[in-house]
Write an enzyme that holds these catalytic residues in place. Structure first.
Site, PDB file in Angstrom:
ATOM      1  N   GLY A 247       0.793  -1.231   0.000  1.00 29.18           N
ATOM      2  CA  GLY A 247       0.000   0.000   0.000  1.00 29.18           C
ATOM      3  C   GLY A 247       0.820   1.271   0.000  1.00 29.18           C
ATOM      4  O   GLY A 247       0.264   2.365   0.103  1.00 29.18           O
TER       5      GLY A 247
ATOM      6  N   HIS B  59       8.016   5.716   5.223  1.00 29.87           N
ATOM      7  CA  HIS B  59       7.304   6.651   6.105  1.00 29.87           C
ATOM      8  C   HIS B  59       6.369   5.863   7.009  1.00 29.87           C
ATOM      9  O   HIS B  59       5.774   4.870   6.596  1.00 29.87           O
ATOM     10  CB  HIS B  59       6.525   7.713   5.315  1.00 29.87           C
ATOM     11  CG  HIS B  59       5.579   7.170   4.300  1.00 29.87           C
ATOM     12  ND1 HIS B  59       5.992   6.609   3.093  1.00 29.87           N
ATOM     13  CD2 HIS B  59       4.220   7.095   4.288  1.00 29.87           C
ATOM     14  CE1 HIS B  59       4.936   6.229   2.396  1.00 29.87           C
ATOM     15  NE2 HIS B  59       3.838   6.506   3.102  1.00 29.87           N
TER      16      HIS B  59
END
Length: 215
Positions: free
Chosen positions: A162, A169
């Protein structure tokens, strides 16, 4: 002496005749030669400059991969360098935290390492450790503002997981009663059987455990 005097006009006339019959020299030939010489010199200098530039770029890329001219900086690197504005939450020497512009809920924060890598395993050990310090710092700040000690912390490690921006991050979202959020794991695999609804397959788990330890 008389014969020599007689021959002088004839020899002079012959020399004049030879000179007049010689092919005419282009009046700009010398200038063309000089210009060609200068052009050749300029070409050599340009080649030398290109070689030096290529060497400098190769050296810079070897010392710091992010400096490679053919590598486009990620969106997050541009944010860290303040080329793109952001709403800062906190920062350290090796990490930067800012509010997500498309938050799943209020306070949704992204913690990003300064080192630009797509996957967690590609980061240096120093950057990985610093990244978790950044997560803890973001939790501390969010906890004070939202009066909570609970958080959903999510890492989408690669596109199949995803990840939308190819730069590691971590999502940090404060959780509060009635916020409407779900468990991140269950949301990622909605078709998986509910926890506790099936008996654990210890044989399969044991076999996988051995493979992982041997890897």
């Amino acid at each position: 002496h008389a014969s020599a005097s007689f021959l002088r006009p004839i020899l002079a006339k012959k020399e004049l005749s030879n000179a007049s019959s010689a092919p005419a020299r282009c009046p700009t030939q010398a200038l063309c030669q000089r210009q060609a010489g200068r052009a050749s010199c300029i070409s050599r200098k340009k080649l030398e400059l290109r070689l030096i530039t290529a060497w400098l770029l190769a050296t810079a890329a070897a010392l710091e991969p992010n400096c490679a001219s053919n590598k486009e900086m990620s969106l997050f690197t541009k944010i860290i360098r303040k080329e793109i504005p952001s709403c800062k939450v906190g920062a350290g020497e090796l990490w930067y935290a800012f509010l997500d512009i498309n938050p799943r809920r209020a306070g949704h924060t992204l913690v990003v390492p300064v080192e630009e890598k797509q996957r967690l395993a590609e980061l240096s050990a120093e950057s990985r450790a610093a990244l978790m310090e950044g997560v803890a710092d973001a939790q501390r700040r969010l906890g004070k503002v939202f009066d909570t000690q609970d958080f959903t912390v999510v890492l989408h490690d690669g596109p199949l997981a995803g990840q939308e921006v190819p730069h590691v991050h971590i999502h940090v979202m404060p959780r509060t009663s009635g916020d409407g959020g779900r468990c991140a794991g269950m949301a990622a695999f909605p078709d998986a059987p509910p926890i506790g609804s099936v008996e654990p397959d210890f044989a399969a788990l044991g076999a996988l455990s051995e493979k992982l330890q041997a890897a």
